[in-house]
Design an enzyme around this catalytic site. Structure first.
Site, PDB file in Angstrom:
ATOM      1  N   LEU A  13      28.428 -21.634  16.317  1.00  0.00           N
ATOM      2  CA  LEU A  13      29.031 -22.874  15.833  1.00  0.00           C
ATOM      3  C   LEU A  13      29.052 -23.944  16.921  1.00  0.00           C
ATOM      4  O   LEU A  13      28.741 -25.113  16.668  1.00  0.00           O
ATOM      5  CB  LEU A  13      30.447 -22.590  15.318  1.00  0.00           C
ATOM      6  CG  LEU A  13      31.170 -23.727  14.612  1.00  0.00           C
ATOM      7  CD1 LEU A  13      30.328 -24.348  13.506  1.00  0.00           C
ATOM      8  CD2 LEU A  13      32.510 -23.225  14.066  1.00  0.00           C
ATOM      9  N   ALA A  62      36.043 -17.345  20.210  1.00  0.00           N
ATOM     10  CA  ALA A  62      36.754 -16.197  19.644  1.00  0.00           C
ATOM     11  C   ALA A  62      36.130 -14.909  20.159  1.00  0.00           C
ATOM     12  O   ALA A  62      34.988 -14.894  20.628  1.00  0.00           O
ATOM     13  CB  ALA A  62      36.682 -16.216  18.120  1.00  0.00           C
ATOM     14  N   TYR A  63      36.909 -13.834  20.059  1.00  0.00           N
ATOM     15  CA  TYR A  63      36.361 -12.490  20.276  1.00  0.00           C
ATOM     16  C   TYR A  63      35.847 -12.027  18.924  1.00  0.00           C
ATOM     17  O   TYR A  63      36.628 -11.832  18.001  1.00  0.00           O
ATOM     18  CB  TYR A  63      37.453 -11.549  20.790  1.00  0.00           C
ATOM     19  CG  TYR A  63      36.967 -10.149  21.097  1.00  0.00           C
ATOM     20  CD1 TYR A  63      36.815  -9.717  22.408  1.00  0.00           C
ATOM     21  CD2 TYR A  63      36.645  -9.255  20.071  1.00  0.00           C
ATOM     22  CE1 TYR A  63      36.361  -8.425  22.690  1.00  0.00           C
ATOM     23  CE2 TYR A  63      36.175  -7.983  20.345  1.00  0.00           C
ATOM     24  CZ  TYR A  63      36.039  -7.571  21.653  1.00  0.00           C
ATOM     25  OH  TYR A  63      35.574  -6.313  21.935  1.00  0.00           O
ATOM     26  N   THR A  64      34.532 -11.891  18.783  1.00  0.00           N
ATOM     27  CA  THR A  64      33.948 -11.614  17.464  1.00  0.00           C
ATOM     28  C   THR A  64      33.209 -10.279  17.375  1.00  0.00           C
ATOM     29  O   THR A  64      32.576 -10.000  16.357  1.00  0.00           O
ATOM     30  CB  THR A  64      32.970 -12.737  17.066  1.00  0.00           C
ATOM     31  OG1 THR A  64      31.961 -12.845  18.077  1.00  0.00           O
ATOM     32  CG2 THR A  64      33.689 -14.064  16.899  1.00  0.00           C
ATOM     33  N   THR A 103      38.642 -16.438   9.884  1.00  0.00           N
ATOM     34  CA  THR A 103      37.669 -15.540   9.267  1.00  0.00           C
ATOM     35  C   THR A 103      38.132 -14.934   7.950  1.00  0.00           C
ATOM     36  O   THR A 103      39.339 -14.805   7.705  1.00  0.00           O
ATOM     37  CB  THR A 103      37.349 -14.391  10.251  1.00  0.00           C
ATOM     38  OG1 THR A 103      36.502 -13.424   9.624  1.00  0.00           O
ATOM     39  CG2 THR A 103      38.622 -13.674  10.683  1.00  0.00           C
ATOM     40  N   ASP A 104      37.172 -14.535   7.133  1.00  0.00           N
ATOM     41  CA  ASP A 104      37.458 -13.802   5.890  1.00  0.00           C
ATOM     42  C   ASP A 104      37.988 -12.399   6.181  1.00  0.00           C
ATOM     43  O   ASP A 104      38.516 -11.737   5.290  1.00  0.00           O
ATOM     44  CB  ASP A 104      36.194 -13.699   5.029  1.00  0.00           C
ATOM     45  CG  ASP A 104      35.056 -12.970   5.730  1.00  0.00           C
ATOM     46  OD1 ASP A 104      34.858 -13.199   6.943  1.00  0.00           O
ATOM     47  OD2 ASP A 104      34.355 -12.182   5.070  1.00  0.00           O
ATOM     48  N   TYR A 127      39.842  -6.651  14.698  1.00  0.00           N
ATOM     49  CA  TYR A 127      39.364  -8.035  14.748  1.00  0.00           C
ATOM     50  C   TYR A 127      40.112  -8.888  13.725  1.00  0.00           C
ATOM     51  O   TYR A 127      40.647  -9.956  14.066  1.00  0.00           O
ATOM     52  CB  TYR A 127      37.853  -8.070  14.481  1.00  0.00           C
ATOM     53  CG  TYR A 127      37.327  -9.460  14.192  1.00  0.00           C
ATOM     54  CD1 TYR A 127      37.283 -10.442  15.178  1.00  0.00           C
ATOM     55  CD2 TYR A 127      36.872  -9.795  12.911  1.00  0.00           C
ATOM     56  CE1 TYR A 127      36.802 -11.711  14.914  1.00  0.00           C
ATOM     57  CE2 TYR A 127      36.394 -11.068  12.632  1.00  0.00           C
ATOM     58  CZ  TYR A 127      36.359 -12.020  13.627  1.00  0.00           C
ATOM     59  OH  TYR A 127      35.897 -13.282  13.358  1.00  0.00           O
TER      60      TYR A 127
END
Length: 284
Positions: A13, A62-64, A103-104, A127
């Site tokens: 992003l 973010a930590y993804t 997030t979803d 997460y």
């Protein structure tokens, strides 16, 4: 000239915002990597923000790593919740506009209808739990913030599902893809444009919003679309999640209802195949 700070600038992003920034020369842009805005070092984070002194923060950092988060819970929580708290408080204290990306994965996947912003959250992995904690912290410390929940993000930048599948579709004769997780992908370039539409809108209307591309599909159907557009001949088989166990559970259904962002900000949401074609033109 107002300053826009983008955290997580080297991510998907952040990278798309960097491309888009060329269309918004009325702002001074600061694309901060981990050294400039250290989401994993809370002791220096507030000072870093004060030095950069932005008017607008687009928090894309973010930590993804969804599976690694199961064993790196402390780090995931620091970046996805505690650091968000510092950013939210800073934005509140200095009247800085803040858009925070979520997030979803804050949902448990048991719904059968598209999820609104008011739907009950119940994360089923670390997460998702840390991202939900970050949402709550952000809203508590800074009710003027905007949070955008998104899903299945891909782009021409970084590592993502689309690029991985493109490679596999070219390298292999057959691949198997999960067909019982339902949602909708998000082209990061579209989300970046939505963020800037909000930044430049006449009115700032705080709160939670959902954004993904239009369409209700499985990961398997997503790969079929990638195959169709790319003209690949690899055989694609659908398999249940149970046949492909991962350290972190995934929500079986996480389709986001975009009605609110359409109505409040007049956002036009492209159909997922339209955006996928745009992305694949870049030879991902």
């Amino acid at each position: 000239m107002k300053k826009i700070l983008v955290t997580g600038a080297t991510g998907q992003l952040g990278s798309e915002l960097k491309v888009l920034s060329e269309n918004y020369a009325q702002y001074e842009w600061i694309f901060a990597d981990r050294t400039q805005v250290s989401l994993d070092n809370l002791d220096v984070l507030k000072k870093q923000l004060e030095v950069l002194s932005p008017n607008i923060i687009l928090n894309c950092g973010a930590y993804t790593a969804v599976d690694k988060a199961e064993t790196e819970q402390e780090l995931a929580n620091m970046i996805n919740d505690l650091a968000v708290g510092i950013i939210a408080q800073y934005a509140k204290d200095y009247s800085v506009k803040l858009i925070h990306i979520s997030t979803d994965y804050v949902f448990d996947g048991t719904s059968s209808v598209a999820l609104t912003e008011e739907a009950v959250t119940k994360p089923i992995n670390v997460y998702g739990a840390t991202k939900r904690a970050g949402e709550l912290t952000c809203l508590k410390l800074n009710p003027d913030a905007i949070i955008i929940r998104t899903s299945w993000v891909y782009s021409r930048f970084g590592n993502n599902f689309v690029k991985t599948m493109q490679r596999l579709l070219q390298e292999r004769d057959t691949i198997s893809v999960v067909n019982d997780q339902i949602g909708s992908p998000t082209y990061a370039a579209d989300l970046a444009q939505v963020m800037m539409n909000i930044v430049t809108a006449q009115e700032w209307i705080a709160g939670m919003y959902n954004y993904s591309n239009e369409g209700e599909i499985s990961w398997y159907e997503f790969v079929l679309a990638i195959q169709e557009i790319g003209g690949y001949t690899c055989e694609v088989n659908g398999i249940p999640s149970s046949a492909y166990p991962m350290p972190a559970k995934r929500p079986a259904f996480s389709l986001l209802d975009k009605s609110k962002i359409k109505e409040v900000y007049g956002i036009d949401v492209p159909e997922y195949k339209v955006s996928l074609k745009k992305c694949l033109k870049f030879k991902v």
